[in-house]
Design a protein around this motif. Structure first.
Motif, PDB file in Angstrom:
ATOM      1  N   GLY A  35      42.923  28.524-115.097  1.00 55.42           N
ATOM      2  CA  GLY A  35      42.696  29.146-113.801  1.00 55.42           C
ATOM      3  C   GLY A  35      43.560  28.513-112.739  1.00 55.42           C
ATOM      4  N   ALA A  36      43.028  28.462-111.522  1.00 52.01           N
ATOM      5  CA  ALA A  36      43.769  27.865-110.424  1.00 52.01           C
ATOM      6  C   ALA A  36      44.039  26.390-110.711  1.00 52.01           C
ATOM      7  N   PRO A  37      45.280  25.940-110.530  1.00 56.20           N
ATOM      8  CA  PRO A  37      45.623  24.550-110.873  1.00 56.20           C
ATOM      9  C   PRO A  37      44.968  23.546-109.946  1.00 56.20           C
ATOM     10  N   ARG A  38      44.459  22.466-110.547  1.00 54.40           N
ATOM     11  CA  ARG A  38      43.822  21.390-109.791  1.00 54.40           C
ATOM     12  C   ARG A  38      44.656  20.120-109.821  1.00 54.40           C
ATOM     13  N   GLY A  39      45.705  20.118-110.607  1.00 51.86           N
ATOM     14  CA  GLY A  39      46.553  18.942-110.721  1.00 51.86           C
ATOM     15  C   GLY A  39      47.163  18.885-112.108  1.00 51.86           C
ATOM     16  N   THR A  40      47.952  17.855-112.342  1.00 56.19           N
ATOM     17  CA  THR A  40      48.618  17.662-113.631  1.00 56.19           C
ATOM     18  C   THR A  40      48.195  16.333-114.233  1.00 56.19           C
ATOM     19  N   VAL A  41      47.766  16.379-115.480  1.00 56.77           N
ATOM     20  CA  VAL A  41      47.420  15.165-116.221  1.00 56.77           C
ATOM     21  C   VAL A  41      48.471  14.947-117.300  1.00 56.77           C
ATOM     22  N   VAL A  42      49.103  13.793-117.286  1.00 55.49           N
ATOM     23  CA  VAL A  42      50.081  13.417-118.315  1.00 55.49           C
ATOM     24  C   VAL A  42      49.379  12.471-119.276  1.00 55.49           C
ATOM     25  N   LEU A  43      49.434  12.808-120.571  1.00 50.99           N
ATOM     26  CA  LEU A  43      48.696  12.071-121.598  1.00 50.99           C
ATOM     27  C   LEU A  43      49.658  11.294-122.484  1.00 50.99           C
ATOM     28  N   VAL A  44      49.343  10.010-122.688  1.00 47.92           N
ATOM     29  CA  VAL A  44      50.207   9.111-123.457  1.00 47.92           C
ATOM     30  C   VAL A  44      49.385   8.538-124.612  1.00 47.92           C
ATOM     31  N   HIS A  45      49.739   8.899-125.830  1.00 57.06           N
ATOM     32  CA  HIS A  45      48.947   8.547-127.008  1.00 57.06           C
ATOM     33  C   HIS A  45      49.128   7.090-127.422  1.00 57.06           C
ATOM     34  N   GLY A  46      48.361   6.692-128.417  1.00 55.02           N
ATOM     35  CA  GLY A  46      48.384   5.328-128.902  1.00 55.02           C
ATOM     36  C   GLY A  46      49.349   5.114-130.056  1.00 55.02           C
ATOM     37  N   PHE A  47      49.378   3.880-130.524  1.00 61.21           N
ATOM     38  CA  PHE A  47      50.268   3.478-131.612  1.00 61.21           C
ATOM     39  C   PHE A  47      49.869   4.153-132.921  1.00 61.21           C
ATOM     40  N   ALA A  48      50.880   4.603-133.662  1.00 67.12           N
ATOM     41  CA  ALA A  48      50.717   5.155-135.012  1.00 67.12           C
ATOM     42  C   ALA A  48      50.077   6.531-135.030  1.00 67.12           C
ATOM     43  N   THR A  49      49.962   7.174-133.874  1.00 65.90           N
ATOM     44  CA  THR A  49      49.450   8.532-133.831  1.00 65.90           C
ATOM     45  C   THR A  49      50.465   9.400-133.090  1.00 65.90           C
ATOM     46  N   ASN A  50      50.038  10.518-132.539  1.00 68.28           N
ATOM     47  CA  ASN A  50      50.967  11.435-131.888  1.00 68.28           C
ATOM     48  C   ASN A  50      50.190  12.362-130.958  1.00 68.28           C
ATOM     49  N   ARG A  51      50.907  13.177-130.226  1.00 70.18           N
ATOM     50  CA  ARG A  51      50.253  14.026-129.232  1.00 70.18           C
ATOM     51  C   ARG A  51      49.333  15.056-129.883  1.00 70.18           C
ATOM     52  N   ALA A  52      49.716  15.549-131.072  1.00 72.97           N
ATOM     53  CA  ALA A  52      48.900  16.566-131.734  1.00 72.97           C
ATOM     54  C   ALA A  52      47.561  16.009-132.180  1.00 72.97           C
ATOM     55  N   GLU A  53      47.580  14.806-132.735  1.00 68.99           N
ATOM     56  CA  GLU A  53      46.336  14.199-133.217  1.00 68.99           C
ATOM     57  C   GLU A  53      45.500  13.649-132.069  1.00 68.99           C
ATOM     58  N   ASN A  54      46.139  12.890-131.186  1.00 70.77           N
ATOM     59  CA  ASN A  54      45.406  12.184-130.145  1.00 70.77           C
ATOM     60  C   ASN A  54      44.791  13.128-129.106  1.00 70.77           C
ATOM     61  N   TRP A  55      45.520  14.198-128.774  1.00 71.45           N
ATOM     62  CA  TRP A  55      45.099  15.032-127.650  1.00 71.45           C
ATOM     63  C   TRP A  55      44.797  16.479-128.021  1.00 71.45           C
ATOM     64  N   ARG A  56      45.553  17.047-128.959  1.00 68.02           N
ATOM     65  CA  ARG A  56      45.348  18.456-129.278  1.00 68.02           C
ATOM     66  C   ARG A  56      44.155  18.646-130.199  1.00 68.02           C
ATOM     67  N   ALA A 184      48.416   5.547-139.994  1.00 68.19           N
ATOM     68  CA  ALA A 184      49.816   5.969-139.966  1.00 68.19           C
ATOM     69  C   ALA A 184      50.143   6.847-141.171  1.00 68.19           C
ATOM     70  N   GLU A 185      49.655   6.458-142.337  1.00 71.16           N
ATOM     71  CA  GLU A 185      49.916   7.251-143.533  1.00 71.16           C
ATOM     72  C   GLU A 185      49.229   8.611-143.454  1.00 71.16           C
ATOM     73  N   ASN A 186      48.009   8.634-142.929  1.00 71.79           N
ATOM     74  CA  ASN A 186      47.287   9.902-142.807  1.00 71.79           C
ATOM     75  C   ASN A 186      47.991  10.867-141.868  1.00 71.79           C
ATOM     76  N   GLN A 187      48.659  10.325-140.847  1.00 70.26           N
ATOM     77  CA  GLN A 187      49.367  11.171-139.888  1.00 70.26           C
ATOM     78  C   GLN A 187      50.777  11.516-140.339  1.00 70.26           C
ATOM     79  N   GLY A 188      51.206  10.970-141.459  1.00 68.60           N
ATOM     80  CA  GLY A 188      52.556  11.231-141.942  1.00 68.60           C
ATOM     81  C   GLY A 188      53.630  10.609-141.075  1.00 68.60           C
ATOM     82  N   GLU A 189      53.304   9.510-140.419  1.00 71.41           N
ATOM     83  CA  GLU A 189      54.270   8.861-139.539  1.00 71.41           C
ATOM     84  C   GLU A 189      55.277   8.025-140.340  1.00 71.41           C
TER      85      GLU A 189
END
Length: 273
Positions: A35-56, A184-189
């Protein structure tokens, strides 16, 4: 230059793209609010993971979009769909912090809300300390008093790099190192890239550094998170910071917890008192 790709995320059609920083190609998602924008959040994941796992997968992007926030999540160098150098020098703290600021510049984002977890929290804190004019609100997840003490996450003589590169994972006796290796192995990193990342060097943060932090800050960690330590101790070192301890959560189970999301939205909407 941007290279646009198609992608889908929990009902959203994000703009998954590539930006360039320090000679590397780094991937990110840019998801508009429902809907109407309230702001922007930038997300920074942790070690040995990625944006898809950590946030999506764990519902953060959907929750942010439904609440009216534009969500931008990157894959840090060495992770996910970003380039994966195997030279430890590529993972110096300044280089990785520079990637986050380069993404803000790429998207012409002035001030944002910055949410980092674990290693991502360390990097987000460094952004707030070095470029406070770019951060409206700072959320540090999966960190606590151990960030101040600099204590190693493992009490054994085996390093993270050794745990990630040893051929036989069965020789890893420390449960924390074994957990990161398995994750790390589970995420295919790329374990060799992650080993190099674990050897990257950053400047330690002191209580004096934190005393000058003027950005509104929330610290969240599980009350069983031995990697982070108590979040209140870290919050006490940051002027005006709030702390939330998630009940019965360790370092890995805190990220998807509903109370983590609730604490973040309460903080962003000014309800944390």
């Amino acid at each position: 230059m941007l290279s646009l790709c198609a992608g889908y995320c929990s009902g959203y059609a994000p703009r998954m793209a590539i930006f360039h920083s320090g000679g590397l190609s780094l991937a990110y998602d840019d998801i508009p609010p429902a809907g109407a924008p309230r702001g922007t959040v930038v997300l920074v994941h942790g070690f040995a993971t990625n944006r898809a796992e950590n946030w999506r997968r764990l519902g953060w992007l959907t929750a942010l979009g439904r609440t009216g926030y534009r969500a931008v999540a990157l894959d840090l160098r060495g992770h996910g769909e970003s380039d994966k150098p195997r030279d430890p020098a590529a993972y110096a703290r300044g280089e990785m912090v520079g990637d986050i600021i380069a993404l803000l510049d790429q998207l012409d984002l002035g001030r944002v809300d910055l949410l980092g977890y674990s290693m991502g929290a360390h990097l987000s804190l460094a952004v707030a300390l070095n470029a406070p004019g770019r951060v409206n609100n700072l959320i540090l997840g999966g960190v606590g008093e151990r960030l101040l003490t600099g204590a190693p996450i493992s009490e054994t003589t085996m390093t993270m790099a050794e745990a990630l590169t040893v051929e036989d994972a069965g020789v890893i006796t420390d449960p924390t190192l074994r957990g990161f290796r398995q994750f790390a192995e589970n995420q295919g990193e790329d374990r060799l890239a992650l080993a190099a990342c674990s050897q990257g060097r950053g400047h330690p943060v002191s209580a004096d550094d934190l005393s000058g932090l003027s950005v509104p800050t929330l610290v969240v960690a599980g009350d069983r998170d031995e990697i982070a330590g108590a979040p209140q101790a870290l919050a006490d070192a940051i002027p005006g910071a709030k702390a939330v301890a998630l009940p019965a959560c360790d370092h890995f189970s805190a990220i998807p917890h509903a109370l983590f999301k609730a604490a973040v939205f309460d903080f962003l909407e000014g309800w944390e008192e």
